[in-house]
Design a protein around this motif. Structure first.
Motif, PDB file in Angstrom:
ATOM      1  N   PRO A  84       0.807  -1.131   0.035  1.00 56.67           N
ATOM      2  CA  PRO A  84      -0.124  -0.024   0.013  1.00 56.67           C
ATOM      3  C   PRO A  84       0.742   1.164   0.014  1.00 56.67           C
ATOM      4  O   PRO A  84       2.109   1.203   0.130  1.00 56.67           O
ATOM      5  CB  PRO A  84      -0.787   0.035   1.431  1.00 56.67           C
ATOM      6  N   LYS A  85       0.439   2.601  -0.360  1.00 57.16           N
ATOM      7  CA  LYS A  85       0.884   3.617  -0.329  1.00 57.16           C
ATOM      8  C   LYS A  85       1.586   4.004   1.076  1.00 57.16           C
ATOM      9  O   LYS A  85       0.895   3.740   2.200  1.00 57.16           O
ATOM     10  CB  LYS A  85      -0.087   4.833  -0.352  1.00 57.16           C
ATOM     11  N   ARG A  98       3.485   8.818   5.122  1.00 58.56           N
ATOM     12  CA  ARG A  98       4.591   9.987   5.237  1.00 58.56           C
ATOM     13  C   ARG A  98       4.177  10.903   6.105  1.00 58.56           C
ATOM     14  O   ARG A  98       4.953  11.640   6.599  1.00 58.56           O
ATOM     15  CB  ARG A  98       4.770  10.451   3.828  1.00 58.56           C
ATOM     16  N   GLU A 134      -3.660  11.161   0.623  1.00 56.78           N
ATOM     17  CA  GLU A 134      -2.546  10.080   0.988  1.00 56.78           C
ATOM     18  C   GLU A 134      -3.209   9.520   2.199  1.00 56.78           C
ATOM     19  O   GLU A 134      -3.751  10.202   3.170  1.00 56.78           O
ATOM     20  CB  GLU A 134      -1.237  10.646   1.495  1.00 56.78           C
ATOM     21  N   ASN A 191       1.700  -2.662   6.169  1.00 54.34           N
ATOM     22  CA  ASN A 191       2.021  -3.109   4.917  1.00 54.34           C
ATOM     23  C   ASN A 191       1.584  -4.225   4.407  1.00 54.34           C
ATOM     24  O   ASN A 191       1.678  -4.884   3.222  1.00 54.34           O
ATOM     25  CB  ASN A 191       3.568  -3.137   5.115  1.00 54.34           C
ATOM     26  N   GLN A 207      -7.134   6.155   5.721  1.00 52.89           N
ATOM     27  CA  GLN A 207      -7.265   6.417   4.413  1.00 52.89           C
ATOM     28  C   GLN A 207      -8.008   7.749   4.292  1.00 52.89           C
ATOM     29  O   GLN A 207      -8.559   8.153   5.212  1.00 52.89           O
ATOM     30  CB  GLN A 207      -7.777   5.325   3.738  1.00 52.89           C
TER      31      GLN A 207
END
Ligand code: G1P
Length: 292
Positions: A3-4, A7, A125, A154, A214
């Motif tokens: 997945p993204k 950050r 993001e 992850n 999300q």
């Protein structure tokens, strides 16, 4: 496909800290020290350990000291250098230029509203949330709570919250999950309810102040009405995402201290002081003496 990456982290720090008055009349609660680091530093360190780069503080009036803490204190550093003092103690307060961002929550409408105030910076993001009152300490040689959550993320993607079990009579102070299947530290979340009465709580697993969400949650928050305590609740918005996207809870392998209460704050201070190689033995001797 993984997945993204996560950050960005949002730290809601606009609260008035009334439970800690008069200490918090001028000093934000998040800057009160647990031994020698302000509470917020523990959360930011935990975020960095998990690979998070951008720290977004949702602040309010009188709370600019939090942002100052992560800036360079030129006169202080200059004077310390001239006197040959070690500056490494300030290393954890340094930020990559542009990576500390403050947005304001003008009116205290609730945690959900505070998070929504960061929507433009979060963008499209997935992001983390840290409630700095919840101090999460890794086991010796272990990893922090958010790092454990990112590892789980992850694997499973979607949304994750940290949970822990409390005695049933305490559940009405927290968000509570309706747990589904459990696999190791990971539990499926079937439902979420904010501050339920004890006899209506779906479990004794409470949401303990760390989230990976999300960006769609921002759209839900946009139209989120008031919930428990007349506040716009993050828990209510998250509950609406269940079934739309994967939703899991992670049980943190480590210690948690509730620094939102005075007793929890003292407990955290003692535990951390006792674990410190530079003072643990002295503090232990003092504590034993006081207990005599
Ligand atoms: C908030 C959340 C709640 C969570 C708690 C953890 O509540 O709304 O779901 O369990 O933090 O500390 P608050 O402490 O702001 O009332």
């Amino acid at each position: 496909m993984s997945p993204k990456p996560i950050r960005k982290a949002v730290f809601p720090v606009a609260g008035l800290g009334t439970r800690f008055l008069p200490a918090t009349k001028v000093v934000p609660k998040e800057l009160l020290p647990v031994v020698d680091r302000p509470l917020i530093q523990y959360a930011v360190d935990e975020a960095r350990e998990a690979g998070i780069e951008q720290m977004i503080f949702v602040t309010g009036r009188g709370k600019t000291g939090i942002v100052e803490h992560f800036d360079i204190a030129f006169e202080l550093e200059q004077t310390m250098s001239e006197r040959g003092k070690d500056l490494s103690v300030l290393e954890c307060t340094r930020a990559t230029p542009g990576d500390v961002i403050a947005v304001r929550q003008q009116v205290p409408l609730g945690l959900g509203h505070a998070i929504w105030c960061a929507r433009a910076i979060v963008g499209d993001e997935p992001f983390a949330i840290f409630l700095p009152d919840e101090l999460m300490v890794a086991r010796e040689g272990g990893t922090g709570c958010m790092k454990q959550m990112v590892e789980a993320y992850n694997d499973v993607g979607g949304n994750l919250i940290s949970v822990l079990e409390v005695p049933m009579e305490q559940v009405s102070s927290y968000g509570v999950i309706d747990p589904g299947k459990t696999d190791g530290a990971l539990t499926e979340v079937l439902g979420l309810v904010e501050k339920p009465p004890v006899d209506e709580a779906p479990s004794n697993k409470i949401v303990s102040g760390r989230y990976i969400l999300q960006p769609e949650v921002m759209r839900v928050l946009e139209n989120q009405g008031k919930g428990a305590g007349g506040e716009i609740q993050l828990t209510d918005a998250m509950a609406k995402m269940i079934g739309q996207q994967p939703f899991h809870a992670v049980t943190f392998d480590g210690a948690r201290y509730d620094c939102g209460s005075k007793v929890g704050f003292v407990e955290a201070t003692l535990a951390i002081a006792l674990s410190r190689p530079d003072m643990g033995a002295d503090v232990r001797a003092i504590a034993l003496d006081l207990l005599k």
